[in-house]
Design an enzyme around this catalytic site. Sequence first.
Site, PDB file in Angstrom:
ATOM      1  N   ASN A   1       0.832  -1.199   0.000  1.00  0.00           N
ATOM      2  CA  ASN A   1       0.000   0.000   0.000  1.00  0.00           C
ATOM      3  C   ASN A   1       0.869   1.252   0.000  1.00  0.00           C
ATOM      4  O   ASN A   1       1.954   1.292   0.587  1.00  0.00           O
ATOM      5  CB  ASN A   1      -1.008  -0.003   1.156  1.00  0.00           C
ATOM      6  CG  ASN A   1      -0.388  -0.026   2.536  1.00  0.00           C
ATOM      7  OD1 ASN A   1       0.537  -0.785   2.816  1.00  0.00           O
ATOM      8  ND2 ASN A   1      -0.930   0.785   3.439  1.00  0.00           N
TER       9      ASN A   1
ATOM     10  N   GLU B   1       0.364   5.383   0.530  1.00  0.00           N
ATOM     11  CA  GLU B   1      -0.519   6.470   0.943  1.00  0.00           C
ATOM     12  C   GLU B   1      -0.024   7.803   0.405  1.00  0.00           C
ATOM     13  O   GLU B   1       1.114   7.917  -0.061  1.00  0.00           O
ATOM     14  CB  GLU B   1      -0.591   6.532   2.469  1.00  0.00           C
ATOM     15  CG  GLU B   1      -1.245   5.328   3.080  1.00  0.00           C
ATOM     16  CD  GLU B   1      -1.319   5.388   4.593  1.00  0.00           C
ATOM     17  OE1 GLU B   1      -0.713   6.291   5.219  1.00  0.00           O
ATOM     18  OE2 GLU B   1      -1.988   4.513   5.167  1.00  0.00           O
ATOM     19  N   ASN B   2      -0.879   8.804   0.489  1.00  0.00           N
ATOM     20  CA  ASN B   2      -0.543  10.132   0.027  1.00  0.00           C
ATOM     21  C   ASN B   2      -1.322  11.123   0.865  1.00  0.00           C
ATOM     22  O   ASN B   2      -2.466  10.862   1.227  1.00  0.00           O
ATOM     23  CB  ASN B   2      -0.916  10.248  -1.461  1.00  0.00           C
ATOM     24  CG  ASN B   2      -0.373  11.486  -2.096  1.00  0.00           C
ATOM     25  OD1 ASN B   2      -0.835  12.588  -1.818  1.00  0.00           O
ATOM     26  ND2 ASN B   2       0.612  11.301  -2.946  1.00  0.00           N
ATOM     27  N   ALA B   3      -0.712  12.260   1.158  1.00  0.00           N
ATOM     28  CA  ALA B   3      -1.392  13.280   1.954  1.00  0.00           C
ATOM     29  C   ALA B   3      -2.650  13.776   1.259  1.00  0.00           C
ATOM     30  O   ALA B   3      -3.600  14.191   1.917  1.00  0.00           O
ATOM     31  CB  ALA B   3      -0.446  14.443   2.233  1.00  0.00           C
TER      32      ALA B   3
ATOM     33  N   CYS C   1      -3.975   0.602  -2.690  1.00  0.00           N
ATOM     34  CA  CYS C   1      -3.862  -0.593  -1.861  1.00  0.00           C
ATOM     35  C   CYS C   1      -2.808  -1.560  -2.401  1.00  0.00           C
ATOM     36  O   CYS C   1      -2.496  -1.560  -3.593  1.00  0.00           O
ATOM     37  CB  CYS C   1      -5.203  -1.319  -1.800  1.00  0.00           C
ATOM     38  SG  CYS C   1      -6.535  -0.344  -1.093  1.00  0.00           S
TER      39      CYS C   1
ATOM     40  N   GLU D   1      -3.020  -4.788  -2.866  1.00  0.00           N
ATOM     41  CA  GLU D   1      -3.559  -5.731  -3.840  1.00  0.00           C
ATOM     42  C   GLU D   1      -3.533  -5.151  -5.246  1.00  0.00           C
ATOM     43  O   GLU D   1      -3.116  -5.800  -6.207  1.00  0.00           O
ATOM     44  CB  GLU D   1      -5.010  -6.102  -3.482  1.00  0.00           C
ATOM     45  CG  GLU D   1      -5.153  -6.774  -2.137  1.00  0.00           C
ATOM     46  CD  GLU D   1      -5.429  -5.793  -0.997  1.00  0.00           C
ATOM     47  OE1 GLU D   1      -4.751  -4.740  -0.908  1.00  0.00           O
ATOM     48  OE2 GLU D   1      -6.310  -6.088  -0.172  1.00  0.00           O
TER      49      GLU D   1
ATOM     50  N   CYS E   1     -10.387  -4.415   0.309  1.00  0.00           N
ATOM     51  CA  CYS E   1     -11.445  -3.412   0.321  1.00  0.00           C
ATOM     52  C   CYS E   1     -12.355  -3.633  -0.890  1.00  0.00           C
ATOM     53  O   CYS E   1     -12.065  -4.442  -1.781  1.00  0.00           O
ATOM     54  CB  CYS E   1     -10.844  -2.007   0.298  1.00  0.00           C
ATOM     55  SG  CYS E   1     -10.124  -1.523  -1.293  1.00  0.00           S
TER      56      CYS E   1
ATOM     57  N   CYS F   1     -10.643  -3.104  -4.323  1.00  0.00           N
ATOM     58  CA  CYS F   1      -9.748  -4.213  -4.668  1.00  0.00           C
ATOM     59  C   CYS F   1     -10.543  -5.450  -5.058  1.00  0.00           C
ATOM     60  O   CYS F   1     -10.169  -6.169  -5.990  1.00  0.00           O
ATOM     61  CB  CYS F   1      -8.798  -4.526  -3.520  1.00  0.00           C
ATOM     62  SG  CYS F   1      -7.539  -3.251  -3.286  1.00  0.00           S
TER      63      CYS F   1
END
EC number: 3.5.4.5
Length: 161
Positions: free
Chosen positions: A61, A63-65, A72, A74, A111, A114
């Site tokens: 995974n 993430e980004n602000a 994700c 997957e 999720c 995904c």
Amino acid sequence: MEEIKLEIKMDFAQMDELNDIEQQLIKRAIEATHNSYANYSHFYVGAALLLENGEIMIGANQENAAFPSGLCAERTAIFAAQANHPELKITTLAIAARNENGLLKSPITPCGACRQVILEIEDRYKSPVRILLYGTEGVYIIKSVKDLLPLCFVDENMHKK
């Protein structure tokens, strides 16, 4: 009115009950959690998938602000496989997760986004993707994403009467 009951069937196993390839996939998924960029949630997910030629690809995974710009584990694994080997089926997908306290006891599930991507892979290649969900207490083994996504929507639904 009639009530309809939907059931999910899956197997539950310990790591030593899995075959060598399945164990290797889970180990690679666990390793991939260390490739996560999860500075906001501190929830690290790794995925490892097996292509029909025996090659393993991983994802983690990111993430980004500027939420929800992340992706994700997957989908990073699946999209990498599709970008590099679009001719090959994905046969198995393993998923593992950890937080700041270590690997999770209970397996996590993909999720909704995904699940839909995995469904599209199954539909595209007309072949189920076996899913291994790892937790330190054991592994859920799911034969197809359709078991996690009942009443799913695929291309053929648009062509039915």
